[in-house]
Design a protein around this motif. Structure first.
Motif, PDB file in Angstrom:
ATOM      1  N   ASP A 238     107.461  65.253  49.237  1.00 13.47           N
ATOM      2  CA  ASP A 238     108.557  65.954  49.277  1.00 13.47           C
ATOM      3  C   ASP A 238     107.868  66.610  47.370  1.00 13.47           C
ATOM      4  OD1 ASP A 238     109.826  65.725  51.289  1.00 13.47           O
ATOM      5  OD2 ASP A 238     111.032  63.958  50.525  1.00 13.47           O
ATOM      6  N   ARG A 239     108.557  68.487  47.389  1.00 14.04           N
ATOM      7  CA  ARG A 239     108.422  68.114  46.106  1.00 14.04           C
ATOM      8  C   ARG A 239     110.102  67.964  45.685  1.00 14.04           C
ATOM      9  NH1 ARG A 239     107.522  74.491  44.515  1.00 14.04           N
ATOM     10  NH2 ARG A 239     105.825  74.304  45.180  1.00 14.04           N
ATOM     11  N   VAL A 240     109.544  66.797  43.926  1.00 15.79           N
ATOM     12  CA  VAL A 240     110.117  66.303  43.368  1.00 15.79           C
ATOM     13  C   VAL A 240     110.476  67.447  42.030  1.00 15.79           C
ATOM     14  CG1 VAL A 240     109.982  64.200  41.658  1.00 15.79           C
ATOM     15  CG2 VAL A 240     108.838  64.403  43.508  1.00 15.79           C
ATOM     16  N   TYR A 241     112.110  66.877  41.937  1.00 18.03           N
ATOM     17  CA  TYR A 241     112.745  67.734  40.536  1.00 18.03           C
ATOM     18  C   TYR A 241     113.114  66.447  39.684  1.00 18.03           C
ATOM     19  CZ  TYR A 241     113.015  71.392  43.342  1.00 18.03           C
ATOM     20  OH  TYR A 241     112.011  72.512  44.100  1.00 18.03           O
ATOM     21  N   VAL A 242     113.479  66.744  38.505  1.00 20.94           N
ATOM     22  CA  VAL A 242     113.845  66.007  37.321  1.00 20.94           C
ATOM     23  C   VAL A 242     114.643  65.042  37.060  1.00 20.94           C
ATOM     24  CG1 VAL A 242     113.764  64.775  34.811  1.00 20.94           C
ATOM     25  CG2 VAL A 242     111.042  66.870  35.722  1.00 20.94           C
ATOM     26  N   GLU A 243     115.419  64.352  37.692  1.00 24.43           N
ATOM     27  CA  GLU A 243     117.191  63.565  37.897  1.00 24.43           C
ATOM     28  C   GLU A 243     117.299  63.809  36.212  1.00 24.43           C
ATOM     29  OE1 GLU A 243     119.381  60.628  40.129  1.00 24.43           O
ATOM     30  OE2 GLU A 243     117.720  61.058  40.750  1.00 24.43           O
ATOM     31  N   ALA A 244     116.765  63.216  36.323  1.00 25.42           N
ATOM     32  CA  ALA A 244     116.523  63.077  34.294  1.00 25.42           C
ATOM     33  C   ALA A 244     115.784  62.417  33.122  1.00 25.42           C
ATOM     34  CB  ALA A 244     118.247  61.310  34.102  1.00 25.42           C
ATOM     35  N   ILE A 245     116.165  62.835  32.502  1.00 29.67           N
ATOM     36  CA  ILE A 245     115.059  62.256  30.965  1.00 29.67           C
ATOM     37  C   ILE A 245     115.442  61.025  30.226  1.00 29.67           C
ATOM     38  CG2 ILE A 245     113.959  63.170  28.393  1.00 29.67           C
ATOM     39  CD1 ILE A 245     114.159  65.427  30.094  1.00 29.67           C
ATOM     40  N   GLU A 246     115.418  59.678  29.962  1.00 29.47           N
ATOM     41  CA  GLU A 246     115.606  58.991  29.688  1.00 29.47           C
ATOM     42  C   GLU A 246     114.772  58.422  28.128  1.00 29.47           C
ATOM     43  OE1 GLU A 246     116.647  55.955  32.004  1.00 29.47           O
ATOM     44  OE2 GLU A 246     117.964  56.727  33.614  1.00 29.47           O
ATOM     45  N   VAL A 247     115.666  58.196  27.085  1.00 27.96           N
ATOM     46  CA  VAL A 247     114.850  57.766  26.008  1.00 27.96           C
ATOM     47  C   VAL A 247     115.314  56.164  25.223  1.00 27.96           C
ATOM     48  CG1 VAL A 247     114.192  58.133  23.113  1.00 27.96           C
ATOM     49  CG2 VAL A 247     114.576  60.091  24.975  1.00 27.96           C
TER      50      VAL A 247
ATOM     51  N   ASN B   6     114.488  53.741  21.372  1.00 27.76           N
ATOM     52  CA  ASN B   6     114.348  54.121  19.198  1.00 27.76           C
ATOM     53  C   ASN B   6     115.644  53.746  18.388  1.00 27.76           C
ATOM     54  OD1 ASN B   6     116.093  56.096  21.338  1.00 27.76           O
ATOM     55  ND2 ASN B   6     116.187  57.302  20.006  1.00 27.76           N
ATOM     56  N   THR B   7     115.677  53.320  17.219  1.00 25.62           N
ATOM     57  CA  THR B   7     116.481  52.617  16.692  1.00 25.62           C
ATOM     58  C   THR B   7     116.686  53.252  14.841  1.00 25.62           C
ATOM     59  OG1 THR B   7     115.463  51.148  16.376  1.00 25.62           O
ATOM     60  CG2 THR B   7     116.335  49.959  17.032  1.00 25.62           C
ATOM     61  N   LEU B   8     115.740  54.402  14.698  1.00 31.30           N
ATOM     62  CA  LEU B   8     116.373  54.889  13.541  1.00 31.30           C
ATOM     63  C   LEU B   8     115.869  56.730  13.848  1.00 31.30           C
ATOM     64  CD1 LEU B   8     116.327  55.278  11.053  1.00 31.30           C
ATOM     65  CD2 LEU B   8     113.490  55.397  10.014  1.00 31.30           C
ATOM     66  N   THR B   9     114.686  56.880  15.199  1.00 32.46           N
ATOM     67  CA  THR B   9     114.634  58.671  15.036  1.00 32.46           C
ATOM     68  C   THR B   9     115.672  59.006  16.029  1.00 32.46           C
ATOM     69  OG1 THR B   9     111.917  57.962  15.171  1.00 32.46           O
ATOM     70  CG2 THR B   9     112.962  59.495  16.323  1.00 32.46           C
ATOM     71  N   GLN B  10     116.226  59.877  16.281  1.00 34.42           N
ATOM     72  CA  GLN B  10     117.730  60.234  17.223  1.00 34.42           C
ATOM     73  C   GLN B  10     117.085  60.536  18.320  1.00 34.42           C
ATOM     74  OE1 GLN B  10     119.485  63.390  14.376  1.00 34.42           O
ATOM     75  NE2 GLN B  10     120.200  62.001  13.274  1.00 34.42           N
ATOM     76  N   ASP B  11     117.672  60.767  18.928  1.00 34.09           N
ATOM     77  CA  ASP B  11     116.962  61.153  20.478  1.00 34.09           C
ATOM     78  C   ASP B  11     116.750  62.466  20.389  1.00 34.09           C
ATOM     79  OD1 ASP B  11     117.833  59.190  21.938  1.00 34.09           O
ATOM     80  OD2 ASP B  11     118.876  59.349  23.025  1.00 34.09           O
ATOM     81  N   LYS B  12     117.114  63.726  19.768  1.00 38.60           N
ATOM     82  CA  LYS B  12     116.996  64.930  19.749  1.00 38.60           C
ATOM     83  C   LYS B  12     115.547  65.182  19.801  1.00 38.60           C
ATOM     84  CE  LYS B  12     119.267  66.255  15.228  1.00 38.60           C
ATOM     85  NZ  LYS B  12     120.321  67.003  14.886  1.00 38.60           N
TER      86      LYS B  12
ATOM     87  N   ILE C 104     113.165  62.256  40.544  1.00 37.61           N
ATOM     88  CA  ILE C 104     112.118  61.317  39.751  1.00 37.61           C
ATOM     89  C   ILE C 104     112.611  61.555  38.526  1.00 37.61           C
ATOM     90  CG2 ILE C 104     111.073  63.345  38.567  1.00 37.61           C
ATOM     91  CD1 ILE C 104     108.316  61.287  38.837  1.00 37.61           C
ATOM     92  N   ILE C 105     113.410  60.312  37.380  1.00 32.09           N
ATOM     93  CA  ILE C 105     113.491  60.348  36.040  1.00 32.09           C
ATOM     94  C   ILE C 105     112.088  59.683  35.543  1.00 32.09           C
ATOM     95  CG2 ILE C 105     114.859  58.233  34.630  1.00 32.09           C
ATOM     96  CD1 ILE C 105     116.725  57.709  36.949  1.00 32.09           C
ATOM     97  N   LEU C 106     112.216  60.754  34.421  1.00 33.02           N
ATOM     98  CA  LEU C 106     111.494  60.209  32.829  1.00 33.02           C
ATOM     99  C   LEU C 106     111.826  60.146  32.000  1.00 33.02           C
ATOM    100  CD1 LEU C 106     109.787  64.045  33.292  1.00 33.02           C
ATOM    101  CD2 LEU C 106     108.517  61.968  34.536  1.00 33.02           C
ATOM    102  N   GLN C 107     111.168  58.704  31.553  1.00 36.23           N
ATOM    103  CA  GLN C 107     111.257  57.390  30.323  1.00 36.23           C
ATOM    104  C   GLN C 107     110.754  57.971  29.138  1.00 36.23           C
ATOM    105  OE1 GLN C 107     111.463  53.709  32.440  1.00 36.23           O
ATOM    106  NE2 GLN C 107     113.882  54.258  33.383  1.00 36.23           N
ATOM    107  N   ALA C 108     111.348  57.716  28.506  1.00 38.89           N
ATOM    108  CA  ALA C 108     110.461  57.407  26.998  1.00 38.89           C
ATOM    109  C   ALA C 108     110.574  56.310  26.262  1.00 38.89           C
ATOM    110  CB  ALA C 108     110.517  59.052  26.410  1.00 38.89           C
ATOM    111  N   ASN C 109     109.900  55.623  26.501  1.00 39.96           N
ATOM    112  CA  ASN C 109     110.409  53.796  26.306  1.00 39.96           C
ATOM    113  C   ASN C 109     109.673  53.758  24.960  1.00 39.96           C
ATOM    114  OD1 ASN C 109     112.403  52.811  28.064  1.00 39.96           O
ATOM    115  ND2 ASN C 109     110.315  52.614  29.361  1.00 39.96           N
ATOM    116  N   VAL C 110     110.020  53.968  23.938  1.00 42.71           N
ATOM    117  CA  VAL C 110     109.060  53.641  22.352  1.00 42.71           C
ATOM    118  C   VAL C 110     109.412  52.573  21.895  1.00 42.71           C
ATOM    119  CG1 VAL C 110     109.302  56.863  22.274  1.00 42.71           C
ATOM    120  CG2 VAL C 110     111.557  55.410  21.351  1.00 42.71           C
TER     121      VAL C 110
ATOM    122  N   PHE D 140     110.245  67.420  24.549  1.00 40.63           N
ATOM    123  CA  PHE D 140     109.602  67.190  26.085  1.00 40.63           C
ATOM    124  C   PHE D 140     109.125  68.425  26.776  1.00 40.63           C
ATOM    125  CE2 PHE D 140     111.219  63.251  26.577  1.00 40.63           C
ATOM    126  CZ  PHE D 140     110.380  62.858  27.389  1.00 40.63           C
ATOM    127  N   ARG D 141     108.458  69.380  27.249  1.00 42.06           N
ATOM    128  CA  ARG D 141     107.983  70.341  28.086  1.00 42.06           C
ATOM    129  C   ARG D 141     108.612  70.602  29.168  1.00 42.06           C
ATOM    130  NH1 ARG D 141     106.766  72.526  23.445  1.00 42.06           N
ATOM    131  NH2 ARG D 141     108.733  71.377  22.746  1.00 42.06           N
TER     132      ARG D 141
END
Length: 880
Positions: free
Chosen positions: A359-368, A371-377, A426-432, A383-384
């Protein structure tokens, strides 16, 4: 060893050895049992201290009312031994009363664990590996197990001759100190690797493919010379992988044996291999079950064809490429499976790549997260790909590279992919994991270029968690001093516009090792404003404006002269240097510039792949006192060559055109030498005026052509003029070292530098011989020194010459015109050529505890007449 004694027996010094592995605990002999069993009337326990009597009785099967027998007593003793709680124990039985007594001596409690003799492995590495610990009950089996664990730990460190001797020291209150006496022994190296059965490839070719290396002087920094059983297995896989890439599909390792040498210090490894026949590719095709992909089109794009030598690595690369291709079109979970059919008769391998339906997949959510200091934005704007977009592996990979380039988070950060609420989501996670982004640097060092260096700076690359950069720095060296403040906002009002400014003060002199010998001093005070805009994902535009107030001065007592005797001194080029007199004075520079750059590097900190390029143009003339146009171009490309080798190629060049009355000043020209061009001295490349002096070597008082110094003599003087044009190319390969050297931050490399600086107006030269070809005696009949004096007209042009003495005035200064200070000489203009200069060498970068260190050893292969070379250069305590 005190074998056979009870555990509580000890030597006079209070210590007793622990029985070695394999020695059984002596079981006390029980009282003789009657031939006919008698009933046990009672069971009592003697000697218990920590354990309750009822607990000890529960360990055996006998109870009051049971019949006592020798077999039952033996079973009870075995049960007590299995508990490992007792140092000594026994059972007695009174036939008259039917009373059974269990006599025990409890094992001691461990007070301390002590390691002795461990110099190569820290206690912090050993203690977590063993089971014994303070306040536990001492048992022989645990001691034996811990001895084996410590020996295994040393084997993993390559020390197979290590031995461990356990000892114990008895204390009061039934406590004991356990001591592990360790003899580490030498580190076991791989002395020799033998390969039997190889005919197609030599031993050297196969050894190059292995991770394990033979111990030698060339591998002194490698950690792979020690014997490691896991590495032995890995090397077998490496050999098979190598042969598979060469088409030998039937290759196998029949045996791999590692034997200790007779001195038990090193290992000899012997591989027995069978190469088998070489195969070629047979029928190769792609079968696509995805509706958006044509099987014929994918098959036509394959990198292998029928008749090519079989290569398993090419098969793996094709699977990866097909998976990425499907992922780029939104099929995140595309399944590409190669089906390989071996044909021994024809020695061919048929390969079919099946791209399974998905199946073709679409991005359901982007999770960050994390990060305790860096702002989410700050993270999200890198993200591209956005929520709701079709999934694309290319965009995810680019996002990963951009977040890595921020330098705020852990190395090798990866955007993780997690299945969403349905198969097509699919969910993309930025676990920093945030890293410190503030830098406070105080460093001092010594450079072959700048002599003594002091640097202090404070910089925050993620100010307030907004991604802003704020920096304040000062620098002091023997020939330069500077201070600067800078600020950069990468996203103005959350738009793709970067804005920054710089305020600075720079004080420079060209007396590289002595300010008293400086020809000139240049002080620049100014500020700059920068605005950057991305045009595409990889292309950006930067505009800038700079306003400088520049002051250039020299010591008038040394370099000025009164030409016409009217008391007005002017700059004397014969002393100050060609073109420097033109640059003296105060100027206001107003410079407008722009840059167009391309960058797809995988990291801006230490790139290993990708490229960058930039074209810059600066125009000085929007007001101010300086008029010129300068153009620069630079580019770099990095390759991961495999096995830890990193290759790079960089090119740069520039040209400046002066359209004002002053032309191009000396301080605006380009220079090359140490610091940019390895193998050459400071400003050692390019146009220069060399003043060759006459020295009376034989002492006859008459100077002739034979007394003229050679061009490269250090007693001559030269004046580097720089050039309006330059180019410089560097090719470099970084060489990987072992894990130990990498931990020290050592990164050696080999390099080739090619470049030149050229294009400057030919200056007017001065020659000082007399018309008859002879030179004046050095002293007259009265012993007065005689010198050649140049006679100039009002424009400063030399129109004649005369012989004068050199009296010294009451003030200690030379009162004669400037020409009288110079002994006879000849001037030559050399080096103004675009012909390439070439140097080769080796260098080492070291992230030392006291700052980054760079050392280079280079030799020149091509140079021009007048160029000044330098074999050795280094820099420490400052950034490169």
């Amino acid at each position: 060893m005190l074998a056979g004694l009870p555990l509580n027996a000890h030597a006079q010094d209070g210590s007793a050895p622990v029985p070695p592995p394999g020695q059984d605990v002596p079981v006390p002999v029980t009282a003789p049992a009657p031939e006919q069993g008698q009933v046990i009337r009672s069971i009592a326990v003697q000697g218990a201290q920590r354990l309750e009597p009822e607990t000890i009785v529960s360990y055996i099967q006998l109870r009051p009312g049971d019949v006592y027998s020798a077999a039952a007593a033996d079973s009870a003793l075995i049960a007590l031994a299995n508990t490992e709680l007792f140092a000594d124990f026994g059972i007695t039985f009174n036939e008259g009363t039917g009373a059974m007594v269990i006599e025990v001596e409890e094992n001691p409690i461990i007070n301390r664990i002590i390691l002795e003799g461990n110099r190569r492995v820290d206690a912090d590495e050993i203690l977590p590996e063993i089971n014994l610990s303070p306040r536990q009950i001492f048992t022989r089996s645990r001691v034996r197990a811990d001895v084996a664990r410590i020996i295994e730990l040393y084997k993993r460190q390559g020390r197979f001759a290590a031995t461990v001797e356990p000892q114990m020291v008895m204390l009061d209150q039934n406590r004991v100190d356990v001591i592990f006496e360790i003899s580490e022994g030498p580190k076991s190296k791989v002395r020799q690797i033998n390969i039997i059965g190889n005919e197609v490839f030599s031993d050297g070719d196969l050894k190059d493919e292995m991770a394990t290396q033979e111990a030698s002087l060339l591998a002194i920094f490698s950690s792979n010379t020690s014997y490691d059983p896991d590495r032995l297995v890995f090397d077998q896989q490496k050999l098979r992988q190598f042969y598979l890439t060469e088409g030998y599909a039937d290759f196998r390792v029949i045996s791999a044996v590692a034997e200790l040498t007779p001195d038990r210090e090193d290992f000899i490894i012997t591989y027995v291999v069978e190469e088998g026949e070489r195969y070629t590719f047979g029928d190769v095709e792609v079968v696509s079950q995805l509706r958006d992909f044509s099987s014929e089109a994918l098959s036509a794009g394959l990198s292998m064809a029928n008749g090519d030598w079989y290569n398993a690595e090419t098969v793996d690369d094709t699977v990866e490429r097909l998976t990425e291709t499907a992922g780029a079109f939104g099929y995140a979970f595309a399944d590409v499976r190669p089906r390989i059919i071996r044909n021994p008769e024809t020695r061919t391998m048929d390969v079919t790549f099946t791209v399974a339906e998905a199946d073709r997949v679409y991005v359901e959510a982007i999770e960050v997260n994390g990060n305790t200091l860096t702002q989410d934005k700050v993270i999200r704007r890198e993200f591209r790909i956005a929520e709701g977009d079709a999934f694309s592996t290319l965009q995810v990979r680019r996002t990963t590279a951009r977040i890595n380039s921020l330098g705020y988070f852990q190395e090798n950060f990866e955007v993780e992919q997690v299945e969403g609420s349905s198969p097509d989501r699919i969910i993309l996670q930025a676990n920093v994991q945030e890293e410190p982004t503030g830098q406070l640097t105080l460093s001092a060092g010594f450079s072959s270029l700048e002599s003594f260096i002091f640097n202090g700076s404070i910089q925050q690359n993620n100010f307030r968690g907004r991604g802003q950069t704020v920096a304040l720095g000062v620098n002091y060296s023997r020939f330069s001093r500077s201070a600067n403040i800078s600020f950069t906002e990468p996203k103005v009002f959350d738009r793709d516009i970067a804005l920054g400014f710089d305020i600075y003060r720079q004080d420079f002199n060209n007396g590289y090792f002595d300010r008293d010998q400086a020809t000139y001093e240049q002080t620049t005070t100014g500020f700059g404003v920068r605005v950057g805009v991305p045009l595409t994902e990889y292309v950006s535009f930067l505009g800038r404006y700079t306003l400088n107030y520049q002051q250039i001065t020299i010591d008038e007592n040394q370099f000025f002269a009164d030409f016409d005797g009217d008391g007005t001194s002017q700059c004397e080029p014969l002393l100050a240097g060609r073109y420097l007199c033109d640059a003296l004075g105060d100027r206001l520079q107003s410079i407008l510039g722009a840059s167009l750059s391309y960058n797809n590097l995988n990291s801006r900190v230490r790139p290993t792949s990708g490229s960058n390029a930039a074209l810059s143009v600066d125009w000085a003339g929007l007001g101010g006192d300086t008029q010129y146009v300068r153009a620069r171009v630079n580019a770099a490309r990095y390759w991961n060559l495999g096995s830890g080798f990193i290759g790079s190629l960089s090119l740069e060049g520039g040209y400046i055109y002066g359209y004002g009355d002053e032309g191009v000043l000396l301080t605006e020209r380009s220079f090359l030498g140490e610091g940019q061009f390895r193998g050459f001295d400071i400003r050692g490349v390019g146009p220069r005026v060399v003043r060759r002096f006459y020295v009376d070597e034989n002492g006859d008082g008459v100077l002739t052509e034979d007394d003229l110094l050679d061009l490269g003599d250090e007693r001559n003087q030269d004046d580097a003029l720089g050039g309006n044009a330059y180019y410089l190319a560097r090719a470099e390969i970084e060489i990987p070292l072992g894990a130990g050297a990498r931990e020290l931050g050592l990164r050696p490399s080999v390099f080739v530098d090619v470049g030149s600086v050229f294009d400057v107006d030919r200056p007017q030269l001065v020659q000082s011989p007399l018309p008859n070809g002879l030179f004046i005696p050095q002293r007259d009949g009265d012993g007065n020194a005689l010198f050649q004096q140049f006679i100039r007209d009002s424009t400063g042009t030399v129109v004649g010459q005369q012989i004068v003495t050199n009296p010294i005035g009451p003030d200690g200064l030379n009162n004669q015109p400037v020409g009288s200070q110079l002994p006879p000489f000849v001037e030559e203009f050399v080096g103004d050529s675009p012909s390439p200069r070439v140097s080769v060498g080796i260098g080492v970068n070291w992230n030392s505890p006291f700052g980054p260190f760079r050392i280079d050893v280079a030799t020149t292969l091509l140079k021009e007449r007048g160029d000044e070379t330098k074999l050795f250069s280094f820099n420490v305590g400052t950034q490169f």
